[in-house]
Write an enzyme that holds these catalytic residues in place. Sequence first.
Site, PDB file in Angstrom:
ATOM      1  CB  THR A 126      -0.898   0.020   1.254  1.00  0.00           C
ATOM      2  OG1 THR A 126      -1.562   1.293   1.357  1.00  0.00           O
ATOM      3  CG2 THR A 126      -0.083  -0.183   2.520  1.00  0.00           C
ATOM      4  CD  GLU A 128      -3.150   3.843   4.558  1.00  0.00           C
ATOM      5  OE1 GLU A 128      -2.943   3.988   5.771  1.00  0.00           O
ATOM      6  OE2 GLU A 128      -4.255   3.531   4.089  1.00  0.00           O
ATOM      7  CE  LYS A 154      -0.152  -4.513   3.019  1.00  0.00           C
ATOM      8  NZ  LYS A 154      -0.560  -5.826   2.443  1.00  0.00           N
TER       9      LYS A 154
END
Length: 341
Positions: A126, A128, A154
Amino acid sequence: MQNIMVTGGAGFIGSEFARSMVEKYPNYKIVVFDKLTYAGNLDNLLPISDNPNYAFVRGDITDHDAVERALTEHQIDTIVNFAAESHVDRSILNPDAFIQTDVVGVYVLLESARKLGVNRFHHVSTDEVYGSIPDGFFREGDPLEPNSPYAASKTGGEMMVRAYNVTYGMHTSVTRASNTFGPYQYPEKIAPFFITEALDDRPLPLYGDGMQVRDWLYVGDHCDAIDTVLHKGAPGSIYNIAGEHEMHNIDLTHFILQALDKPETLIRHVADRPGHDRRYALNNDKIREELGWSQKHTFEEAMAATVEWYKKNEWWWRKIKTGEYLEFYKAQYAERLETTE
């Protein structure tokens, strides 16, 4: 590459990938491996359920035995990992589940693959992981500065993938994508949440001033990019996947309300969540220049089609928005709405 295990393939992006791969590559066997937690839904796979090159296995990616059994039984040569806890608000309330799935689960997949000689591993990450950026665009080599438990988990999973490439020579690749939207998205994320709430004329709880900026990527383009990386990406490579359509959250909300012909009085500004990143933005040059990928859909067309899909498929989302989902909704938003009205 003949037998691909798609972990988390009953979720939003994973099921889109599974459906597209089954149709595009009839000579491949696509095996969906999914625990079927709250966001995993076999309805997402109904369009391919009768295809001879599709199979489903229920299992947990943190379970070594279950993973190895599926890899062996289906003679898997490639893993594409979508399995993840992915909702930031949930990560704030319960970080443990995110560490287990997004870090430990990735390790189990990698180690099982190494043990059984499955050398191709693609990991779906991601934007993020980079953190927030006030201006400019993140490139693949920029430092990772995650700001939520979800983003940190993640990042941890990504580091495991890197380690297995460097230490064991496994052919790995990673994609980091922008905010993804489209049909079959579990209605806790902003787009399907606001669409389905507006259809019921319920208030839309918009965090803070609504001026957070996100880049929006259609799910079909996201999965097409993963397919491209899977077949063309170099070992150990990382690629950003951007929609190249930045939007303030308040403007996205207005777009949805206009598409549904609903009044803007449904918008309710609520207290912002902790650690809320202000802006994400990715540079897309690497995947364009090295692999020749580009988006096939405009935001306006894809979001309008997405809104129309939720209007026509109430059977899919209506039964989801009961029970555990409603309990989470009440805990997360109801008090904020009451205190800000």
